[in-house]
Design an enzyme around this catalytic site. Structure first.
Site, PDB file in Angstrom:
ATOM      1  N   ASP A 194      -8.921  12.980   2.879  1.00 43.38           N
ATOM      2  CA  ASP A 194      -8.907  11.761   3.708  1.00 43.38           C
ATOM      3  C   ASP A 194     -10.367  11.408   4.061  1.00 43.38           C
ATOM      4  O   ASP A 194     -11.078  12.230   4.636  1.00 43.38           O
ATOM      5  CB  ASP A 194      -8.123  12.074   4.991  1.00 43.38           C
ATOM      6  CG  ASP A 194      -7.661  10.840   5.734  1.00 43.38           C
ATOM      7  OD1 ASP A 194      -6.469  10.530   5.651  1.00 43.38           O
ATOM      8  OD2 ASP A 194      -8.488  10.210   6.406  1.00 43.38           O
ATOM      9  N   PRO A 195     -10.849  10.220   3.695  1.00 44.74           N
ATOM     10  CA  PRO A 195     -12.257   9.898   3.968  1.00 44.74           C
ATOM     11  C   PRO A 195     -12.595   9.985   5.462  1.00 44.74           C
ATOM     12  O   PRO A 195     -11.828   9.532   6.309  1.00 44.74           O
ATOM     13  CB  PRO A 195     -12.390   8.456   3.457  1.00 44.74           C
ATOM     14  CG  PRO A 195     -11.324   8.332   2.423  1.00 44.74           C
ATOM     15  CD  PRO A 195     -10.183   9.165   2.923  1.00 44.74           C
ATOM     16  N   GLU A 213      -9.124   6.704  -9.042  1.00 41.51           N
ATOM     17  CA  GLU A 213      -9.622   6.682 -10.428  1.00 41.51           C
ATOM     18  C   GLU A 213      -8.978   5.543 -11.212  1.00 41.51           C
ATOM     19  O   GLU A 213      -9.618   4.937 -12.075  1.00 41.51           O
ATOM     20  CB  GLU A 213      -9.375   8.027 -11.115  1.00 41.51           C
ATOM     21  CG  GLU A 213     -10.080   9.218 -10.453  1.00 41.51           C
ATOM     22  CD  GLU A 213     -11.608   9.221 -10.603  1.00 41.51           C
ATOM     23  OE1 GLU A 213     -12.207   8.184 -10.943  1.00 41.51           O
ATOM     24  OE2 GLU A 213     -12.196  10.295 -10.353  1.00 41.51           O
ATOM     25  N   SER A 255       0.273  -0.283  10.720  1.00 44.52           N
ATOM     26  CA  SER A 255       1.714  -0.539  10.860  1.00 44.52           C
ATOM     27  C   SER A 255       2.411   0.679  11.471  1.00 44.52           C
ATOM     28  O   SER A 255       3.278   0.526  12.339  1.00 44.52           O
ATOM     29  CB  SER A 255       2.325  -0.917   9.520  1.00 44.52           C
ATOM     30  OG  SER A 255       1.895  -0.038   8.515  1.00 44.52           O
ATOM     31  N   ARG A 291     -15.682   5.270   7.000  1.00 48.48           N
ATOM     32  CA  ARG A 291     -15.683   4.159   6.029  1.00 48.48           C
ATOM     33  C   ARG A 291     -16.088   2.876   6.739  1.00 48.48           C
ATOM     34  O   ARG A 291     -15.546   2.537   7.781  1.00 48.48           O
ATOM     35  CB  ARG A 291     -14.298   4.008   5.419  1.00 48.48           C
ATOM     36  CG  ARG A 291     -14.222   2.833   4.462  1.00 48.48           C
ATOM     37  CD  ARG A 291     -12.829   2.616   3.944  1.00 48.48           C
ATOM     38  NE  ARG A 291     -12.372   3.678   3.087  1.00 48.48           N
ATOM     39  CZ  ARG A 291     -11.084   3.956   2.878  1.00 48.48           C
ATOM     40  NH1 ARG A 291     -10.156   3.271   3.492  1.00 48.48           N
ATOM     41  NH2 ARG A 291     -10.743   4.919   2.054  1.00 48.48           N
ATOM     42  N   TYR A 318      -4.895   6.780  -7.471  1.00 49.15           N
ATOM     43  CA  TYR A 318      -5.239   5.436  -6.981  1.00 49.15           C
ATOM     44  C   TYR A 318      -6.728   5.157  -7.196  1.00 49.15           C
ATOM     45  O   TYR A 318      -7.096   4.156  -7.805  1.00 49.15           O
ATOM     46  CB  TYR A 318      -4.890   5.371  -5.495  1.00 49.15           C
ATOM     47  CG  TYR A 318      -5.108   4.023  -4.840  1.00 49.15           C
ATOM     48  CD1 TYR A 318      -4.268   2.947  -5.123  1.00 49.15           C
ATOM     49  CD2 TYR A 318      -6.127   3.839  -3.904  1.00 49.15           C
ATOM     50  CE1 TYR A 318      -4.439   1.720  -4.496  1.00 49.15           C
ATOM     51  CE2 TYR A 318      -6.307   2.616  -3.274  1.00 49.15           C
ATOM     52  CZ  TYR A 318      -5.462   1.555  -3.569  1.00 49.15           C
ATOM     53  OH  TYR A 318      -5.645   0.344  -2.941  1.00 49.15           O
TER      54      TYR A 318
HETATM   55  P1  NAD Z   1       1.548  -3.844  -1.126  1.00 48.51           P
HETATM   56  O1  NAD Z   1       2.081  -2.511  -1.488  1.00 48.51           O
HETATM   57  O2  NAD Z   1       2.148  -4.562   0.025  1.00 48.51           O
HETATM   58  O3  NAD Z   1       1.607  -4.831  -2.383  1.00 48.51           O
HETATM   59  C1  NAD Z   1       1.488  -4.404  -3.708  1.00 48.51           C
HETATM   60  C2  NAD Z   1       2.494  -5.182  -4.539  1.00 48.51           C
HETATM   61  O4  NAD Z   1       2.356  -4.801  -5.916  1.00 48.51           O
HETATM   62  C3  NAD Z   1       3.934  -4.917  -4.140  1.00 48.51           C
HETATM   63  O5  NAD Z   1       4.622  -6.134  -3.987  1.00 48.51           O
HETATM   64  C4  NAD Z   1       4.488  -4.095  -5.311  1.00 48.51           C
HETATM   65  O6  NAD Z   1       5.883  -4.257  -5.488  1.00 48.51           O
HETATM   66  C5  NAD Z   1       3.662  -4.637  -6.464  1.00 48.51           C
HETATM   67  N1  NAD Z   1       3.570  -3.718  -7.595  1.00 48.51           N
HETATM   68  C6  NAD Z   1       3.263  -2.396  -7.553  1.00 48.51           C
HETATM   69  N2  NAD Z   1       3.262  -1.883  -8.809  1.00 48.51           N
HETATM   70  C7  NAD Z   1       3.575  -2.915  -9.642  1.00 48.51           C
HETATM   71  C8  NAD Z   1       3.740  -3.013 -11.050  1.00 48.51           C
HETATM   72  N3  NAD Z   1       3.605  -1.936 -11.841  1.00 48.51           N
HETATM   73  N4  NAD Z   1       4.058  -4.221 -11.574  1.00 48.51           N
HETATM   74  C9  NAD Z   1       4.228  -5.312 -10.777  1.00 48.51           C
HETATM   75  N5  NAD Z   1       4.097  -5.262  -9.440  1.00 48.51           N
HETATM   76  C10 NAD Z   1       3.762  -4.076  -8.878  1.00 48.51           C
HETATM   77  O7  NAD Z   1      -0.025  -3.651  -0.914  1.00 48.51           O
HETATM   78  P2  NAD Z   1      -1.154  -4.685  -0.444  1.00 48.51           P
HETATM   79  O8  NAD Z   1      -1.773  -4.149   0.766  1.00 48.51           O
HETATM   80  O9  NAD Z   1      -0.607  -6.065  -0.444  1.00 48.51           O
HETATM   81  O10 NAD Z   1      -2.200  -4.516  -1.621  1.00 48.51           O
HETATM   82  C11 NAD Z   1      -2.374  -5.494  -2.633  1.00 48.51           C
HETATM   83  C12 NAD Z   1      -3.527  -5.090  -3.541  1.00 48.51           C
HETATM   84  O11 NAD Z   1      -4.726  -5.006  -2.763  1.00 48.51           O
HETATM   85  C13 NAD Z   1      -3.344  -3.738  -4.219  1.00 48.51           C
HETATM   86  O12 NAD Z   1      -3.827  -3.802  -5.535  1.00 48.51           O
HETATM   87  C14 NAD Z   1      -4.193  -2.809  -3.393  1.00 48.51           C
HETATM   88  O13 NAD Z   1      -4.674  -1.728  -4.140  1.00 48.51           O
HETATM   89  C15 NAD Z   1      -5.329  -3.733  -2.941  1.00 48.51           C
HETATM   90  N6  NAD Z   1      -5.937  -3.255  -1.688  1.00 48.51           N
HETATM   91  C16 NAD Z   1      -5.315  -3.441  -0.491  1.00 48.51           C
HETATM   92  C17 NAD Z   1      -5.916  -2.960   0.663  1.00 48.51           C
HETATM   93  C18 NAD Z   1      -5.315  -3.168   2.025  1.00 48.51           C
HETATM   94  O14 NAD Z   1      -5.860  -2.675   3.005  1.00 48.51           O
HETATM   95  N7  NAD Z   1      -4.238  -3.902   2.175  1.00 48.51           N
HETATM   96  C19 NAD Z   1      -7.133  -2.263   0.589  1.00 48.51           C
HETATM   97  C20 NAD Z   1      -7.718  -2.058  -0.657  1.00 48.51           C
HETATM   98  C21 NAD Z   1      -7.118  -2.584  -1.793  1.00 48.51           C
HETATM   99  N1  UDP Z   2      -3.574   7.877   9.746  1.00 45.21           N
HETATM  100  C1  UDP Z   2      -3.139   8.428  10.943  1.00 45.21           C
HETATM  101  N2  UDP Z   2      -1.832   8.305  11.266  1.00 45.21           N
HETATM  102  C2  UDP Z   2      -0.922   7.645  10.500  1.00 45.21           C
HETATM  103  C3  UDP Z   2      -1.372   7.072   9.275  1.00 45.21           C
HETATM  104  C4  UDP Z   2      -2.696   7.219   8.922  1.00 45.21           C
HETATM  105  O1  UDP Z   2      -3.913   9.014  11.700  1.00 45.21           O
HETATM  106  O2  UDP Z   2       0.259   7.558  10.889  1.00 45.21           O
HETATM  107  C5  UDP Z   2      -4.992   7.967   9.403  1.00 45.21           C
HETATM  108  C6  UDP Z   2      -5.291   8.474   7.999  1.00 45.21           C
HETATM  109  O3  UDP Z   2      -5.376   9.889   8.005  1.00 45.21           O
HETATM  110  C7  UDP Z   2      -6.614   7.810   7.712  1.00 45.21           C
HETATM  111  C8  UDP Z   2      -6.558   6.488   8.487  1.00 45.21           C
HETATM  112  O4  UDP Z   2      -5.507   6.651   9.428  1.00 45.21           O
HETATM  113  O5  UDP Z   2      -7.677   8.586   8.224  1.00 45.21           O
HETATM  114  C9  UDP Z   2      -6.250   5.287   7.611  1.00 45.21           C
HETATM  115  O6  UDP Z   2      -5.110   5.611   6.853  1.00 45.21           O
HETATM  116  P1  UDP Z   2      -4.347   4.560   5.926  1.00 45.21           P
HETATM  117  O7  UDP Z   2      -3.225   5.300   5.269  1.00 45.21           O
HETATM  118  O8  UDP Z   2      -4.006   3.353   6.713  1.00 45.21           O
HETATM  119  O9  UDP Z   2      -5.430   4.086   4.857  1.00 45.21           O
HETATM  120  P2  UDP Z   2      -6.623   4.811   4.070  1.00 45.21           P
HETATM  121  O10 UDP Z   2      -7.827   4.168   4.610  1.00 45.21           O
HETATM  122  O11 UDP Z   2      -6.614   6.284   4.334  1.00 45.21           O
HETATM  123  O12 UDP Z   2      -6.332   4.495   2.648  1.00 45.21           O
END
Ligand code: NAD
Ligand code: UDP
Length: 315
Positions: free
Chosen positions: A272-273, A145, A187, A276, A143
């Site tokens: 695990d960071p 990289e 969640s 942040r 993820y």
């Molecule tokens: P999510 O998993 O709910 O949504 C990702 C969507 O991308 C899904 O609907 C999935 O089916 C689709 N998808 C995955 N691989 C695909 C592919 N190869 N082709 C077409 N569709 C594909 O996640 P999210 O939280 O809504 O994240 C959306 C974007 O935001 C992602 O790129 C994620 O890396 C980035 N992001 C989210 C967070 C966060 O906290 N929610 C944080 C950092 C970055």
């Molecule tokens: N985490 C936790 N319990 C869970 C899920 C995640 O304690 O059921 C911790 C996880 O180890 C991390 C933080 O919650 O330190 C955030 O995790 P998440 O998977 O939501 O996102 P991340 O920031 O690690 O990508």
């Protein structure tokens, strides 16, 4: 504008579609439905200004659009580690395909990058100028990289071909439409609390994150896409600056759900960071953006959503 949103059936993508339609744009919603669900935009199906295309971004894409938001990528550690090679392909080949399309049709393109480009950071809080601390062969590498290469592609297509690019570095975001089994902490904890189960705290729970409510995130993303000022092609952090440990999050979830919560400690995942928190000075200065919804308020809305979801499941 005619806008393509990839990852549109996901948590953030579906909220972005709502916002773009509200702003009177025409939306093409693309998704392969790996972690997303059509029900997230079921309320939009049938509208003349919205269409859904089931497609995988690793395969070439041809549309005539003005803007592209590339959100396609599994975002929960559980999901992106399920098939790590596919995760790399999604970020690298997906972004390449979309940049190729942006070049052909002269579209502006925004890449959903992540705080994970900073890895397990040694600088706190993290400004955009920080290069990060990522293990290139660890479990999160597919993820982290992948997203780092996607940023590289965005900048190089901009420099080499003049593509109009934007890069948003998203920090932990939560809210309605996260999937019940998503695996991310907000969640997980809410669902566990509502079901009367123990909250699964990984490690000793002292690790920190800042949790941004989804409406704030979408506002930041749209402002960045619209921004045409100085440095518009440079990455911008978008996230809350309210830093909480996972132990503190447990307390907040107890209050938001009104439940007497108890915890069960599980092993801390590798790499695990530890801490942040975004430095959001750039977002403030360039976009006049900062998070407005407190964790307490955001959790209230999110808990309501999950209560509804869990009731549906028991029907
Ligand atoms: P999510 O998993 O709910 O949504 C990702 C969507 O991308 C899904 O609907 C999935 O089916 C689709 N998808 C995955 N691989 C695909 C592919 N190869 N082709 C077409 N569709 C594909 O996640 P999210 O939280 O809504 O994240 C959306 C974007 O935001 C992602 O790129 C994620 O890396 C980035 N992001 C989210 C967070 C966060 O906290 N929610 C944080 C950092 C970055
Ligand atoms: N985490 C936790 N319990 C869970 C899920 C995640 O304690 O059921 C911790 C996880 O180890 C991390 C933080 O919650 O330190 C955030 O995790 P998440 O998977 O939501 O996102 P991340 O920031 O690690 O990508």
């Amino acid at each position: 504008m005619r806008v393509l949103v990839t990852g549109a059936a996901g948590f953030l993508g579906s909220h972005l579609c709502d916002r773009l339609l509200k702003d009177k744009h025409d939306v093409i919603a693309l998704d392969n439905l790996f972690t997303g669900y059509k029900r997230n935009f079921a309320h939009l199906l049938g509208r003349h200004d919205f269409e859904f295309v089931r497609h995988d971004v690793v395969n070439p894409i041809m549309f005539e659009v003005d803007w592209i938001f590339n959100l396609a990528c599994p975002a929960s550690p559980v999901h992106y580690q399920y098939n790590p090679v596919k995760t790399v392909k999604t970020s690298v080949m997906g972004t390449l395909n979309l940049l190729g399309m942006a070049k052909r049709v002269k579209a502006r393109i925004l890449q959903a990058s992540t705080s994970e480009v900073y890895g397990d950071p040694q600088v706190h809080p993290q400004p955009e100028s920080y290069w990060g601390h990522v293990n290139p062969i660890g479990p999160r590498a597919c993820y982290d990289e992948g997203k780092r290469v996607a940023e590289t592609l965005m900048m190089d297509y901009h420099k080499q071909n003049g593509i109009d690019t934007r890069i948003i570095r998203i920090f932990n975001t939560y809210g309605p439409r996260m999937a019940v089994g998503d695996g991310r902490v907000a969640s997980n904890f809410i669902v566990q609390a509502l079901k009367g189960e123990k909250l699964t705290v990984y490690g000793d729970g002292s690790q920190t994150r800042c949790f941004c409510y989804v409406s704030d995130l979408v506002e930041g993303m749209v402002r960045l896409m619209e921004y045409e000022g100085e440095g518009c092609h440079e990455p911008v952090n978008i996230g809350s600056t309210e830093e909480r440990s996972m132990n503190e999050l447990v307390e907040s979830i107890g209050v938001a759900t009104g439940k007497n919560v108890s915890v069960e400690h599980q092993p801390l995942p590798k790499n695990d960071p530890v801490r942040r928190k975004p430095d959001t000075t750039r977002a403030k200065e360039r976009l006049n953006w900062s998070a407005t919804i407190s964790l307490e308020d955001g959790l209230k809305h999110t808990v309501e959503y999950f209560k509804g979801k869990l009731e549906e499941q028991t029907d």
